[in-house]
Motif scaffolding. Sequence first.
Motif, PDB file in Angstrom:
ATOM      1  N   SER A  36       0.813  -1.150  -0.072  1.00  0.00           N
ATOM      2  CA  SER A  36       0.008  -0.071   0.033  1.00  0.00           C
ATOM      3  C   SER A  36       0.867   1.289  -0.262  1.00  0.00           C
ATOM      4  N   GLN A  53     -12.574   9.256   2.438  1.00  0.00           N
ATOM      5  CA  GLN A  53     -12.429   7.997   1.581  1.00  0.00           C
ATOM      6  C   GLN A  53     -13.724   7.142   1.587  1.00  0.00           C
ATOM      7  N   SER A  54     -13.775   6.643   0.760  1.00  0.00           N
ATOM      8  CA  SER A  54     -14.922   5.630   0.674  1.00  0.00           C
ATOM      9  C   SER A  54     -14.471   4.226  -0.308  1.00  0.00           C
ATOM     10  N   ASP A  55     -14.891   3.201   0.211  1.00  0.00           N
ATOM     11  CA  ASP A  55     -14.884   1.817  -0.763  1.00  0.00           C
ATOM     12  C   ASP A  55     -15.838   1.930  -1.844  1.00  0.00           C
ATOM     13  N   THR A  56     -17.016   2.634  -1.677  1.00  0.00           N
ATOM     14  CA  THR A  56     -17.978   2.638  -2.815  1.00  0.00           C
ATOM     15  C   THR A  56     -18.165   3.984  -3.178  1.00  0.00           C
ATOM     16  N   THR A  82     -11.129   7.070  -4.879  1.00  0.00           N
ATOM     17  CA  THR A  82     -11.793   6.824  -3.707  1.00  0.00           C
ATOM     18  C   THR A  82     -11.765   7.824  -2.754  1.00  0.00           C
ATOM     19  N   GLU A 121      -3.879   4.214  -0.405  1.00  0.00           N
ATOM     20  CA  GLU A 121      -4.631   3.107  -0.841  1.00  0.00           C
ATOM     21  C   GLU A 121      -3.932   1.743  -0.823  1.00  0.00           C
ATOM     22  N   THR A 155      -4.837  -3.051   4.360  1.00  0.00           N
ATOM     23  CA  THR A 155      -5.873  -2.283   4.136  1.00  0.00           C
ATOM     24  C   THR A 155      -5.683  -0.806   4.127  1.00  0.00           C
ATOM     25  N   THR A 156      -6.687  -0.015   3.473  1.00  0.00           N
ATOM     26  CA  THR A 156      -6.717   1.423   3.671  1.00  0.00           C
ATOM     27  C   THR A 156      -6.377   1.990   4.984  1.00  0.00           C
ATOM     28  N   ASP A 157      -6.905   1.328   5.754  1.00  0.00           N
ATOM     29  CA  ASP A 157      -6.852   2.020   7.235  1.00  0.00           C
ATOM     30  C   ASP A 157      -5.447   1.757   7.689  1.00  0.00           C
TER      31      ASP A 157
END
Length: 295
Positions: A36, A53-56, A82, A121, A155-157
């Motif tokens: 990442s 940020q959003s996954d969708t 994203t 990301e 993960t993004t987090d």
Amino acid sequence: MCGIVGLFLKTETLRPRLGGLLTDMLITMTDRGPDSAGIAVYGAPQDHKLTVQSDTPDTVFPALEHWLQEQDATITLRRLDTHAVVSLPAERAGAIRAALAGDFPGLRVMGSGKAMEIFKEVGLPRDVADRFGLREMAGSHGIGHTRMATESAVTTDGAHPFSTGPDQCLVHNGSLSNHNGLRRTLAREGITVSSQNDSEVAAAYLTWKMREGANLGQALEAGLSDLDGFYTFVVGTETGFGVLRDPVACKPAVLAETEDYVAFGSEYRALVDLPGIDTARVWEPEPATVYFWER
């Protein structure tokens, strides 16, 4: 292992090139951690902005923009893949952020402040940079990170940079052994650490110290006694840029300084294409020594 880069521009002439220079530096560090990547850019100050940020994003961002316009017609949303940057009046920031948590529970706030925007990301640095158009970004300074996950999931987090205070963010190479104890201390001080990553704990620790009145250099100095482990930190604030290695300094680090900039890289090869690097003062930062620069 991880790779860190940072660039603090002393003069305005290079500011249009900040994103491009940082991107090339970060891509060079890809083999230090390819799972990442992320970058924080300090651009032209505004009243206030949130990077979210959003996954969708195709579903969430149109609804978010409509909702924000209903709250205040002066609020704008600029989408980048994203992520999105929400520009809004500073006096509305607290209420809007609190409302987002209730109305958009899947939305993550990456950072906030007057100048800072954070984009991160899962993926290779080159791909992450292309997704967000990082090369085209201008600013006074920025930091970046490419990660090899060791303590938490890919993960993004879990990606860096981490931001826990206005216009403040941190990237980290290393590991903290006392981060769970620090989480409890920070929680008692009202500072939330949302990810499993120990690096976010380090960012929150600095936020805590700066809330108590320390400047960046003093906060980093305090960390030498309170943070246990091995680490190299590069930290950004609205007006500054700091570097700290632990007392053992087992992680590689290089600084370079010219009349135009200060640059940091986990390895010298991240710096070799910077303008004027052939005449720069280049050195390895000393263990347990705070370095910071401010405008």
